[in-house]
Write an enzyme that holds these catalytic residues in place. Sequence first.
Site, mmCIF file in Angstrom:
data_model
loop_
_atom_site.group_PDB
_atom_site.id
_atom_site.type_symbol
_atom_site.label_atom_id
_atom_site.label_comp_id
_atom_site.label_asym_id
_atom_site.label_seq_id
_atom_site.Cartn_x
_atom_site.Cartn_y
_atom_site.Cartn_z
ATOM 1 C CD GLN A 109 28.250 32.653 53.936
ATOM 2 O OE1 GLN A 109 28.937 33.032 54.862
ATOM 3 N NE2 GLN A 109 26.977 32.974 53.807
ATOM 4 C CE LYS A 124 31.745 35.728 56.525
ATOM 5 N NZ LYS A 124 30.353 35.357 56.823
ATOM 6 N N GLY A 163 27.757 42.135 53.956
ATOM 7 C CA GLY A 163 28.304 42.525 55.252
ATOM 8 C C GLY A 163 28.555 41.343 56.174
ATOM 9 C CG ASP A 164 30.442 38.373 58.911
ATOM 10 O OD1 ASP A 164 29.561 37.523 58.737
ATOM 11 O OD2 ASP A 164 31.280 38.271 59.832
ATOM 12 C CB THR A 207 21.081 37.490 60.106
ATOM 13 O OG1 THR A 207 21.634 37.930 58.875
ATOM 14 C CG2 THR A 207 21.833 36.268 60.603
ATOM 15 C CG ASN A 239 22.330 43.549 61.608
ATOM 16 O OD1 ASN A 239 21.371 44.300 61.757
ATOM 17 N ND2 ASN A 239 22.367 42.623 60.668
ATOM 18 C CB SER A 383 22.356 38.357 50.495
ATOM 19 O OG SER A 383 22.948 39.276 51.373
#
Length: 450
Positions: A109, A124, A163-164, A207, A239, A383
Site C-alpha cells: 500500500q 492495512k 474497505g477490502d 477500483t 467488488n 478514497s
Amino acid sequence: MIEKILANLEKSNCMSDDTFLQAVSEVLHSLEPIVNSDTRYEQFAILERLVTPDRVIQFKVQWVDDHNCVHINNGYRIQFNNSLGPYKGGLRFHPSVTTGVLKFLAFEQIFKNSLTGLPIGGAKGGSDFDPKGKSDFEIMKFCRAYMRELHQYIGARVDVPAGDIGVGNREIGYLFGEYKRITRNYDGVLSGKPYAFGGSLMRPQATGYGVVYFAREMLKEELQESLDGKVCTVSGAGNVAIHTIEKLQQLGAIVVTCSDSEGAIYDPHGIDLALLRHLKDEGKRISLAEYKNSHAHALYTQKSDYPKEAHAVWEIPCFAAFPCATQNELTLNDAQKLIENGCVAVVEGANMPTFPDAIELLQREGVLFSPGKASNAGGVAVSEFEMSQNASMEKWDFDKVDRKLDELMRQIYKRVALTAKEYGCERNFVDGANIAAFKRVAEAMILEGV
Ligand code: GLU
C-alpha cells in the site's frame, strides 16, 4: 546490500510472514538500478527503514452472536509508513488474515499510494473474523466491537481505514457509527462510507473502473489496441471483479469468466452481470454453481477438481486477463496457458495475485504485465477524493469523480512506463512502478529526517 536486508528480514520475521517476504523481495530487487544512484539512500538507511513497519497493532475483539455465544477474534492495524501523508489502507475481514498477510498488504500500500501522487501513507488492517453465514446483526456487533479497540489508533489526519475483502459499504457504516458514538467526532476517519453520510459517489466502482482505465491506456500506448470486441477473462466475484467486468463490458469487451473460492464460471456468451450481482453483491455469498441454473450453456468448474497449480479461468483463451480475486492465484502453469492461448496483457485487479515466477515468464514472453499496486490504485485514490470532500464539506458529482479517476489512472500508467524507460527496463511495469513509488517516499523520508 539487498540480499543482506532480505536475510535480516527473514531472520526477524516468522515463516508465516511468507507473503510479506515475497512482496519485499520483489520490490527490493526492482530497486537494484536505483539504490546506488543516490548516496543519501544508504546514509539515511532508507531501505532498512522502509521494510520495517512503524507500528504493528494487535488487539482482542470480543463479541456476542445471535445465540448469545461469545466469540473472540484477533484484530489488527499495521501502520507501515506515513512519510507522504496520513496512514491509508483498507480493512480485511477474512479467516486467512494474519500479521504476515497484513504486513504484505500494508507494505504494498505504501507504493500504491505513492504512485497515485496523492498525500497518503501506507497501512492495512483487519481481522480473522469470517463474515460468511453471519446475520446482519452479527456483522454489526462484530464491527462495533472491532471499533471499540481500533478508534484509539485512527483519526482523519492520523490513519484513515477503508474497505477490502469482507468489508464494504455496510461494514464501514457500522464502523463509522461506533467511532462517532465513542469519540463524538463527525469527520472523515473512514473512507468508503455510504453516500448518505459522507461517502463519495463512485467509491464502490473505483477500483474496478480504475483497473480498466489503466488497461485501456496501456493497450493504446503499447500496442495501439483497444478493448472493444475483445475476449477478456476475469477472476473473482467480489467488488473489484464485478466493477472490472462492468467497465470492460461498457467498453465493448466480452468478459467470459468469473470465479469464487469454490469454482469458476465460463460463459462464452459473456458473463451475465445482473445475475452475478444477484448472486454476490452486497455481501450475498450464493455459490457461482447457481449461475448454471438459468444459463445451461455456461460451464461451471469446481475448484477441488483442479490441481493446486492450475485454475480453470486462466485456461480460457483471451486477449487480456484480469486477476481480481486475491493474492497468489495465478501460477507459472497458468501463465504458460495464457501465453499458449495468445493473451497479450495481464492486468492485476487484486493485490499481488500473480506468483513471481509467473510474472517473470509473462514478461520474458512479451506479455504486458501490470502489477496491482499500479492498476488497482483507483480505489484508494477515490478514497483520498472522499477525504478531500469530507475535509471541505463538499460533495462532488459522479462525472467529476469519474473524470478525475480516469485522468489519475492515465497518469499512473505514464509515470510507470516513463520510469521503466528511464531506468533501462522498458515495458517492465513492475520495476517502473516500484522505482517511481520508491523515489517519492524515499525523498520524503530523507527530508523529514530520522
Ligand atoms: N483496500 C483497497 C486497496 O487495496 C482500498 C484502500 C483504501 O481505499 O484506503 O487499495
